[in-house]
Design a protein around this motif. Structure first.
Motif, PDB file in Angstrom:
ATOM      1  N   TRP A  35      34.593  50.801  42.310  1.00 50.10           N
ATOM      2  CA  TRP A  35      33.410  50.063  41.838  1.00 50.10           C
ATOM      3  C   TRP A  35      33.564  48.564  42.056  1.00 50.10           C
ATOM      4  O   TRP A  35      32.572  47.846  42.210  1.00 50.10           O
ATOM      5  CB  TRP A  35      33.136  50.346  40.364  1.00 50.10           C
ATOM      6  CG  TRP A  35      34.225  49.861  39.449  1.00 50.10           C
ATOM      7  CD1 TRP A  35      35.308  50.556  39.000  1.00 50.10           C
ATOM      8  CD2 TRP A  35      34.353  48.546  38.893  1.00 50.10           C
ATOM      9  NE1 TRP A  35      36.102  49.760  38.206  1.00 50.10           N
ATOM     10  CE2 TRP A  35      35.531  48.516  38.116  1.00 50.10           C
ATOM     11  CE3 TRP A  35      33.584  47.387  38.972  1.00 50.10           C
ATOM     12  CZ2 TRP A  35      35.963  47.387  37.429  1.00 50.10           C
ATOM     13  CZ3 TRP A  35      34.020  46.255  38.286  1.00 50.10           C
ATOM     14  CH2 TRP A  35      35.195  46.279  37.524  1.00 50.10           C
ATOM     15  N   ALA A  36      34.811  48.069  42.085  1.00 49.46           N
ATOM     16  CA  ALA A  36      35.044  46.623  42.195  1.00 49.46           C
ATOM     17  C   ALA A  36      34.887  46.104  43.619  1.00 49.46           C
ATOM     18  O   ALA A  36      34.766  44.895  43.823  1.00 49.46           O
ATOM     19  CB  ALA A  36      36.439  46.280  41.680  1.00 49.46           C
ATOM     20  N   ARG A  37      34.855  46.985  44.612  1.00 51.66           N
ATOM     21  CA  ARG A  37      34.808  46.533  46.008  1.00 51.66           C
ATOM     22  C   ARG A  37      33.613  45.626  46.277  1.00 51.66           C
ATOM     23  O   ARG A  37      33.723  44.588  46.915  1.00 51.66           O
ATOM     24  CB  ARG A  37      34.781  47.732  46.959  1.00 51.66           C
ATOM     25  CG  ARG A  37      34.807  47.313  48.428  1.00 51.66           C
ATOM     26  CD  ARG A  37      34.916  48.504  49.363  1.00 51.66           C
ATOM     27  NE  ARG A  37      36.081  49.336  49.093  1.00 51.66           N
ATOM     28  CZ  ARG A  37      37.328  49.059  49.474  1.00 51.66           C
ATOM     29  NH1 ARG A  37      37.570  47.953  50.168  1.00 51.66           N
ATOM     30  NH2 ARG A  37      38.325  49.876  49.192  1.00 51.66           N
ATOM     31  N   GLU A  38      32.448  46.000  45.818  1.00 54.57           N
ATOM     32  CA  GLU A  38      31.228  45.255  46.128  1.00 54.57           C
ATOM     33  C   GLU A  38      31.093  43.938  45.372  1.00 54.57           C
ATOM     34  O   GLU A  38      30.272  43.101  45.727  1.00 54.57           O
ATOM     35  CB  GLU A  38      29.996  46.126  45.883  1.00 54.57           C
ATOM     36  CG  GLU A  38      29.909  47.316  46.822  1.00 54.57           C
ATOM     37  CD  GLU A  38      29.912  46.915  48.286  1.00 54.57           C
ATOM     38  OE1 GLU A  38      29.178  45.969  48.667  1.00 54.57           O
ATOM     39  OE2 GLU A  38      30.660  47.534  49.072  1.00 54.57           O
ATOM     40  N   ILE A  39      31.900  43.752  44.332  1.00 53.12           N
ATOM     41  CA  ILE A  39      31.779  42.508  43.563  1.00 53.12           C
ATOM     42  C   ILE A  39      32.994  41.593  43.703  1.00 53.12           C
ATOM     43  O   ILE A  39      33.005  40.491  43.161  1.00 53.12           O
ATOM     44  CB  ILE A  39      31.500  42.781  42.069  1.00 53.12           C
ATOM     45  CG1 ILE A  39      32.651  43.550  41.419  1.00 53.12           C
ATOM     46  CG2 ILE A  39      30.172  43.509  41.902  1.00 53.12           C
ATOM     47  CD1 ILE A  39      32.560  43.618  39.902  1.00 53.12           C
ATOM     48  N   ALA A  40      34.020  42.049  44.432  1.00 51.19           N
ATOM     49  CA  ALA A  40      35.208  41.214  44.643  1.00 51.19           C
ATOM     50  C   ALA A  40      34.845  40.054  45.569  1.00 51.19           C
ATOM     51  O   ALA A  40      34.256  40.249  46.622  1.00 51.19           O
ATOM     52  CB  ALA A  40      36.342  42.036  45.246  1.00 51.19           C
ATOM     53  N   VAL A  41      35.197  38.854  45.160  1.00 49.59           N
ATOM     54  CA  VAL A  41      34.924  37.648  45.937  1.00 49.59           C
ATOM     55  C   VAL A  41      36.260  37.065  46.388  1.00 49.59           C
ATOM     56  O   VAL A  41      37.164  36.882  45.568  1.00 49.59           O
ATOM     57  CB  VAL A  41      34.158  36.604  45.095  1.00 49.59           C
ATOM     58  CG1 VAL A  41      33.992  35.304  45.861  1.00 49.59           C
ATOM     59  CG2 VAL A  41      32.818  37.162  44.643  1.00 49.59           C
ATOM     60  N   VAL A  42      36.376  36.782  47.689  1.00 51.80           N
ATOM     61  CA  VAL A  42      37.584  36.169  48.232  1.00 51.80           C
ATOM     62  C   VAL A  42      37.160  34.906  48.976  1.00 51.80           C
ATOM     63  O   VAL A  42      36.310  34.954  49.860  1.00 51.80           O
ATOM     64  CB  VAL A  42      38.322  37.125  49.203  1.00 51.80           C
ATOM     65  CG1 VAL A  42      39.539  36.431  49.808  1.00 51.80           C
ATOM     66  CG2 VAL A  42      38.722  38.417  48.502  1.00 51.80           C
ATOM     67  N   GLN A  43      37.748  33.792  48.584  1.00 51.35           N
ATOM     68  CA  GLN A  43      37.522  32.526  49.282  1.00 51.35           C
ATOM     69  C   GLN A  43      38.844  32.082  49.887  1.00 51.35           C
ATOM     70  O   GLN A  43      39.871  32.085  49.204  1.00 51.35           O
ATOM     71  CB  GLN A  43      37.020  31.447  48.322  1.00 51.35           C
ATOM     72  CG  GLN A  43      35.643  31.729  47.771  1.00 51.35           C
ATOM     73  CD  GLN A  43      35.235  30.673  46.760  1.00 51.35           C
ATOM     74  OE1 GLN A  43      35.951  30.437  45.803  1.00 51.35           O
ATOM     75  NE2 GLN A  43      34.102  30.057  46.995  1.00 51.35           N
ATOM     76  N   LEU A  44      38.799  31.715  51.153  1.00 49.21           N
ATOM     77  CA  LEU A  44      39.997  31.290  51.863  1.00 49.21           C
ATOM     78  C   LEU A  44      39.928  29.792  52.138  1.00 49.21           C
ATOM     79  O   LEU A  44      38.955  29.311  52.698  1.00 49.21           O
ATOM     80  CB  LEU A  44      40.122  32.046  53.188  1.00 49.21           C
ATOM     81  CG  LEU A  44      40.101  33.570  53.080  1.00 49.21           C
ATOM     82  CD1 LEU A  44      40.132  34.192  54.468  1.00 49.21           C
ATOM     83  CD2 LEU A  44      41.260  34.072  52.235  1.00 49.21           C
ATOM     84  N   ILE A  45      40.983  29.104  51.741  1.00 44.71           N
ATOM     85  CA  ILE A  45      41.052  27.666  51.972  1.00 44.71           C
ATOM     86  C   ILE A  45      42.305  27.390  52.790  1.00 44.71           C
ATOM     87  O   ILE A  45      43.430  27.590  52.319  1.00 44.71           O
ATOM     88  CB  ILE A  45      41.086  26.888  50.638  1.00 44.71           C
ATOM     89  CG1 ILE A  45      39.808  27.185  49.842  1.00 44.71           C
ATOM     90  CG2 ILE A  45      41.263  25.398  50.894  1.00 44.71           C
ATOM     91  CD1 ILE A  45      39.785  26.623  48.457  1.00 44.71           C
TER      92      ILE A  45
END
Length: 128
Positions: A35-45
């Motif tokens: 269920w968490a796949r669609e709401i996981a946010v990853v930002q790369l800096i």
């Protein structure tokens, strides 16, 4: 929602962005469930060489650092220790899978809890 901000050496990150995002999302799903796949946010800096210092000196190839935002309630659940261990281990293993074993020892994962009512989305305060 799980929110990961990854600080990494730009030359190591360049060209691997999709792989890092997929690996970290899979690590989140391994702990929380599909269920968490669609709401996981990853930002790369990406940090350019020479702009990351340790011990008062620039470091050429620092290990990644992750700030992982989660709901504060996760820390009070009966299985909190398992959640924390699973996230720290899973995120570290995901980054090692992309960047290589050499980053394991220096990779930092900081879990930051947000209390209910202290964040918002779409202009509305999130109460859960």
């Amino acid at each position: 929602m799980p929110h990961l901000i990854v600080y990494a050496n730009e030359p190591d990150l360049a060209g691997r962005e999709a792989e890092v995002i997929a690996a970290l999302t899979d690590a989140v799903v391994a702990v929380y469930g599909e269920w968490a796949r669609e709401i996981a946010v990853v930002q790369l800096i990406g940090i350019p060489p020479g702009r990351w210092g340790i011990g008062g000196r620039p470091v050429e190839a620092p290990a990644p650092r992750v700030t992982f935002g989660i709901k504060d309630a996760a820390f009070t659940r009966p299985d909190a220790d398992d959640i924390v261990a699973g996230l720290v281990t899973g995120v570290t293993d995901a980054l090692v899978g992309v960047f290589g074993e050499g980053v394991r020892a220096g990779t930092t994962v900081e879990l930051v809890g947000t209390p209910a009512g202290r964040s918002g989305m779409g202009g509305e305060v999130v109460l859960t």
